[in-house]
Design an enzyme around this catalytic site. Sequence first.
Site, PDB file in Angstrom:
ATOM      1  N   SER A 166       2.123  21.477  26.704  1.00 64.79           N
ATOM      2  CA  SER A 166       0.717  22.658  26.402  1.00 64.79           C
ATOM      3  C   SER A 166       0.107  22.282  27.506  1.00 64.79           C
ATOM      4  CB  SER A 166      -0.140  20.994  25.708  1.00 64.79           C
ATOM      5  OG  SER A 166      -1.214  21.634  26.056  1.00 64.79           O
ATOM      6  N   TYR A 189      -3.458  27.997  27.683  1.00 63.38           N
ATOM      7  CA  TYR A 189      -4.188  28.568  27.087  1.00 63.38           C
ATOM      8  C   TYR A 189      -5.461  29.220  27.669  1.00 63.38           C
ATOM      9  CZ  TYR A 189      -4.678  25.101  23.186  1.00 63.38           C
ATOM     10  OH  TYR A 189      -4.771  24.375  22.529  1.00 63.38           O
ATOM     11  N   THR A 215      -1.444  30.936  23.167  1.00 63.51           N
ATOM     12  CA  THR A 215      -2.018  30.376  22.030  1.00 63.51           C
ATOM     13  C   THR A 215      -3.702  31.197  22.020  1.00 63.51           C
ATOM     14  OG1 THR A 215      -1.054  27.783  22.574  1.00 63.51           O
ATOM     15  CG2 THR A 215      -3.574  28.199  20.679  1.00 63.51           C
ATOM     16  N   HIS A 310      -2.933  25.448  14.423  1.00 61.62           N
ATOM     17  CA  HIS A 310      -3.007  24.911  15.169  1.00 61.62           C
ATOM     18  C   HIS A 310      -2.950  23.026  14.030  1.00 61.62           C
ATOM     19  CE1 HIS A 310      -4.858  24.943  19.446  1.00 61.62           C
ATOM     20  NE2 HIS A 310      -4.146  23.933  19.237  1.00 61.62           N
TER      21      HIS A 310
HETATM   22  C1  FMN Z   1      -3.632  16.082  18.937  1.00 62.33           C
HETATM   23  C2  FMN Z   1      -3.202  17.249  19.151  1.00 62.33           C
HETATM   24  C3  FMN Z   1      -3.187  18.252  20.451  1.00 62.33           C
HETATM   25  C4  FMN Z   1      -2.537  19.874  20.508  1.00 62.33           C
HETATM   26  N1  FMN Z   1      -2.642  20.710  21.640  1.00 62.33           N
HETATM   27  C5  FMN Z   1      -2.552  21.867  21.524  1.00 62.33           C
HETATM   28  C6  FMN Z   1      -2.253  22.527  22.991  1.00 62.33           C
HETATM   29  O1  FMN Z   1      -3.086  22.041  23.845  1.00 62.33           O
HETATM   30  N2  FMN Z   1      -2.160  23.596  22.510  1.00 62.33           N
HETATM   31  C7  FMN Z   1      -1.948  24.269  21.667  1.00 62.33           C
HETATM   32  O2  FMN Z   1      -1.009  25.975  21.436  1.00 62.33           O
HETATM   33  N3  FMN Z   1      -1.379  23.995  20.140  1.00 62.33           N
HETATM   34  C8  FMN Z   1      -1.508  21.930  20.464  1.00 62.33           C
HETATM   35  N4  FMN Z   1      -2.042  21.111  18.840  1.00 62.33           N
HETATM   36  C9  FMN Z   1      -1.404  22.109  17.891  1.00 62.33           C
HETATM   37  C10 FMN Z   1       0.050  22.445  17.172  1.00 62.33           C
HETATM   38  O3  FMN Z   1       0.735  22.959  18.689  1.00 62.33           O
HETATM   39  C11 FMN Z   1       0.484  22.329  16.749  1.00 62.33           C
HETATM   40  O4  FMN Z   1       0.172  23.340  15.935  1.00 62.33           O
HETATM   41  C12 FMN Z   1      -0.064  21.422  14.810  1.00 62.33           C
HETATM   42  O5  FMN Z   1       0.173  20.559  15.364  1.00 62.33           O
HETATM   43  C13 FMN Z   1       1.186  21.531  13.780  1.00 62.33           C
HETATM   44  O6  FMN Z   1       0.516  21.110  13.330  1.00 62.33           O
HETATM   45  P1  FMN Z   1       1.103  20.005  12.467  1.00 62.33           P
HETATM   46  O7  FMN Z   1       0.281  18.524  13.353  1.00 62.33           O
HETATM   47  O8  FMN Z   1       0.152  19.355  11.147  1.00 62.33           O
HETATM   48  O9  FMN Z   1       2.535  19.659  12.532  1.00 62.33           O
HETATM   49  C14 FMN Z   1      -2.290  19.985  19.174  1.00 62.33           C
HETATM   50  C15 FMN Z   1      -2.369  19.085  17.974  1.00 62.33           C
HETATM   51  C16 FMN Z   1      -2.110  18.319  18.247  1.00 62.33           C
HETATM   52  C17 FMN Z   1      -2.662  17.381  17.053  1.00 62.33           C
END
Ligand code: FMN
Length: 416
Positions: A166, A189, A215, A310
Amino acid sequence: MVSPSPQCANHVMEKAASRRRFLKFLAASPLLARGTAQWGLNVAEAADSGAPEHTPIASPNDALNVFDFEPVARQTLPPAHYGYLATGVDDDATLQANRTGFSKLQIRARRLVDVSRIDTSVELFGTTWKTPIVLAPVGSQKAFHADGEIASARAAGARDHLMILSTGSTTSVENVTSARGRPIWFQLYPTDAWRITQALVKRAERAGCPVLVLTVDLPAGRNTETEARFARKDTRQCASCHQGFFRHKPMFDGLDLSGVSFSFPGLTWEFVRRLKDTTKMKLVLKGLETREDAALAVQHGVDGIIVSNHGGRAQEGGRATIECLPEVIEAVQGKIPVLLDSGVRRGTDVFKALALGAKAVGIGRPYIWGLAAFGQPGVEKVLDILTRELALMMRHAGVTSLSKLDRSFIIDGRRQ
Ligand SMILES: Cc1cc2nc3c(=O)[nH]c(=O)nc-3n(C[C@H](O)[C@H](O)[C@H](O)COP(=O)(O)O)c2cc1C
């Protein structure tokens, strides 16, 4: 998003260690033999099925499935950090839909196929991975464990999984690449300042990242009510760790962020085109859901798509990603690879997504539950469980390699 400082991370580690000792005691205690509501859905499900009730796991090897890590993560983390991990948006309906979407699909199993050898490998942009299960980008991992992204990267390295880092990482891309031992993909981002985008992209290129993941599902903020409710229960003084959005994250070291906004409602295809012209890395868009956008992505020379909402933490559209996948696959007509994330918790979920045309799947919360509960060994165990479950489903269904998986293995329960 949370932005923990090193002091905050140390605090989490100390607290985690003492809670883990407490959990070990609890796990051995007859007081918990009947379980409590705080151990979540699985306890109720177990009671319904007549199975013995769950006790919290005291070590990664006790885990039967990835859900077993969640209650330990919940106990271990301060409420605000757990809330940040668990939250969806509005009523958390999309978060839940991601799970129910998988359960509406059934698998058609073929028999009498020699499944003594199973090949779970996939190829993405010329690189072969032992498994199609990818660590999705999750920001601020030191909020979950003091080793943060380094622990996740080492686990990904030990089990040879692709990792996407990330922009909001609490560890630099250089250090995570070195801990992983193989190039990682970098998630971007966008901001409203092109010079910041350029600097991040060049830094990821210099670190050896072959793929840039833009993203696109959070251009203008979100309404994370569950996160806010957990934060209210947190009595710690958090201000010193949460000064400025991203401002003290390692990827922004040395960059002047004055006047820069991370809320970027002006994000359009023009930005995608400009990004594509700026970098030698492959460009993947994360967060598309529709056939129209998938077709536009192909037209704009995008190299891949991640169908994602997400993890139900962007907009409350109410649609599971597994339900969005078929129209995206149809639109790209095999021209570029499509990945999927959001709600993947079982090997059977991976199987279903791949059968519907995804090349690979991302997981977010499951590996962070493992990280929060036990650090690197927790992440490794989560990856082992999902890979083992996928291989088992492949054997049951008579699929010897992922290239043989197609739609004929799926029945959509809603359409029968
Ligand atoms: C705590 C947390 C932080 C996340 N941070 C980012 C991020 O910085 N960038 C991003 O593109 N997606 C982020 N995501 C989304 C994840 O990349 C992903 O799309 C998502 O967690 C998938 O769903 P799941 O948690 O049900 O497996 C984040 C998800 C969580 C749970």
